[in-house]
Design a protein around this motif. Structure first.
Motif, mmCIF file in Angstrom:
data_model
loop_
_atom_site.group_PDB
_atom_site.id
_atom_site.type_symbol
_atom_site.label_atom_id
_atom_site.label_comp_id
_atom_site.label_asym_id
_atom_site.label_seq_id
_atom_site.Cartn_x
_atom_site.Cartn_y
_atom_site.Cartn_z
ATOM 1 N N LYS A 1 0.899 -1.128 -0.089
ATOM 2 C CA LYS A 1 0.122 0.033 -0.057
ATOM 3 C C LYS A 1 1.097 1.316 -0.005
ATOM 4 O O LYS A 1 1.868 1.211 0.494
ATOM 5 N N TYR A 2 0.347 2.227 -0.638
ATOM 6 C CA TYR A 2 1.214 3.461 -1.018
ATOM 7 C C TYR A 2 2.556 3.261 -1.558
ATOM 8 O O TYR A 2 3.506 4.066 -1.306
ATOM 9 N N ARG A 3 2.846 2.135 -1.988
ATOM 10 C CA ARG A 3 4.177 1.569 -2.665
ATOM 11 C C ARG A 3 5.194 1.984 -1.566
ATOM 12 O O ARG A 3 6.473 2.218 -1.968
ATOM 13 N N PHE A 4 4.917 1.475 -0.280
ATOM 14 C CA PHE A 4 6.134 1.837 0.757
ATOM 15 C C PHE A 4 7.129 0.837 0.475
ATOM 16 O O PHE A 4 7.099 -0.181 -0.038
ATOM 17 N N LYS A 5 8.260 1.481 0.561
ATOM 18 C CA LYS A 5 9.629 0.686 0.408
ATOM 19 C C LYS A 5 9.888 -0.218 1.517
ATOM 20 O O LYS A 5 10.926 0.073 2.338
ATOM 21 N N GLN B 1 11.114 -6.676 -4.574
ATOM 22 C CA GLN B 1 12.115 -5.426 -4.667
ATOM 23 C C GLN B 1 11.554 -4.549 -3.379
ATOM 24 O O GLN B 1 10.658 -5.251 -2.755
ATOM 25 N N TYR B 2 12.160 -3.442 -2.749
ATOM 26 C CA TYR B 2 11.585 -2.881 -1.699
ATOM 27 C C TYR B 2 10.234 -2.552 -1.902
ATOM 28 O O TYR B 2 9.384 -2.357 -1.006
ATOM 29 N N ASP B 3 9.476 -2.149 -3.057
ATOM 30 C CA ASP B 3 8.418 -1.737 -3.271
ATOM 31 C C ASP B 3 7.448 -2.337 -4.258
ATOM 32 O O ASP B 3 6.477 -1.894 -4.517
ATOM 33 N N GLN C 1 1.088 0.777 8.166
ATOM 34 C CA GLN C 1 0.168 0.651 7.314
ATOM 35 C C GLN C 1 -1.063 1.006 7.381
ATOM 36 O O GLN C 1 -1.454 0.792 8.673
ATOM 37 N N TRP C 2 -1.836 1.733 6.684
ATOM 38 C CA TRP C 2 -2.963 2.687 7.174
ATOM 39 C C TRP C 2 -4.144 1.586 6.919
ATOM 40 O O TRP C 2 -4.087 0.916 5.896
ATOM 41 N N GLY C 3 -5.019 1.508 7.966
ATOM 42 C CA GLY C 3 -5.934 0.787 7.870
ATOM 43 C C GLY C 3 -6.091 -0.798 7.803
ATOM 44 O O GLY C 3 -6.743 -1.405 7.300
ATOM 45 N N ASN C 4 -4.870 -1.263 8.289
ATOM 46 C CA ASN C 4 -4.455 -2.717 8.293
ATOM 47 C C ASN C 4 -4.534 -3.284 7.127
ATOM 48 O O ASN C 4 -4.808 -4.457 6.788
ATOM 49 N N HIS C 5 -4.089 -2.709 6.060
ATOM 50 C CA HIS C 5 -3.968 -3.187 4.568
ATOM 51 C C HIS C 5 -2.657 -3.085 4.186
ATOM 52 O O HIS C 5 -1.925 -2.081 4.194
ATOM 53 N N PHE C 6 -2.006 -4.259 3.951
ATOM 54 C CA PHE C 6 -0.589 -4.227 3.817
ATOM 55 C C PHE C 6 -0.379 -3.990 2.120
ATOM 56 O O PHE C 6 0.538 -3.373 1.866
#
Length: 127
Positions: free
Chosen positions: A6-10, A41-43, A83-88
């Motif tokens: 989510k949000y392409r977090f690395k 990859q990281y993201d 992670q926002w809203g418990n969505h990975f």
């Protein structure tokens, strides 16, 4: 198959990346799929897999994204806060079939990390 956090977090690095790698192999094995290439990859995640005809791709992706998220949240408690809203995972994914281009696609997935580093170097993000 390609999908992202989510949000392409690395966030898919070190122990989290290793646990994800291991989990994907276990889950694919449970679903009678053969992993041909896997590159985390990281993201984002790249996966080339042979799935049996009885298994829908959406079902496989649902299992991979759902079960890996639960495993990672349970094993790494600190990521639940980030992670926002418990969505990975981000919503959606990319899937394509492989035919004539199998060798090219497998090579691309295998060497994705080297291509990303070179691209970042060209953009001046790495020194």
């Amino acid at each position: 198959m390609v999908w992202t956090p989510k949000y392409r977090f690395k966030i898919l690095r070190n122990k989290i990346g290793k646990e994800l790698y291991r989990s994907i192999y276990i889950l694919c094995n449970m679903k009678e799929c053969e992993v041909l290439e896997l590159n985390i990859q990281y993201d984002h995640v790249h996966l080339v897999v042979i799935a049996p005809p009885k298994l829908s791709i959406s079902g496989l992706m649902g299992t991979l994204k759902g079960r890996t998220a639960i495993r990672l949240f349970n094993k790494f408690l600190h990521i639940r806060k980030k992670q926002w809203g418990n969505h990975f995972w981000a919503r959606g994914y990319f899937v394509d079939t492989i035919g004539v281009n199998e060798v090219i696609i497998r090579r691309y997935v295998r060497h994705q990390d080297k291509q990303d580093i070179e691209h970042e170097r060209q953009l001046g993000l790495l020194d």
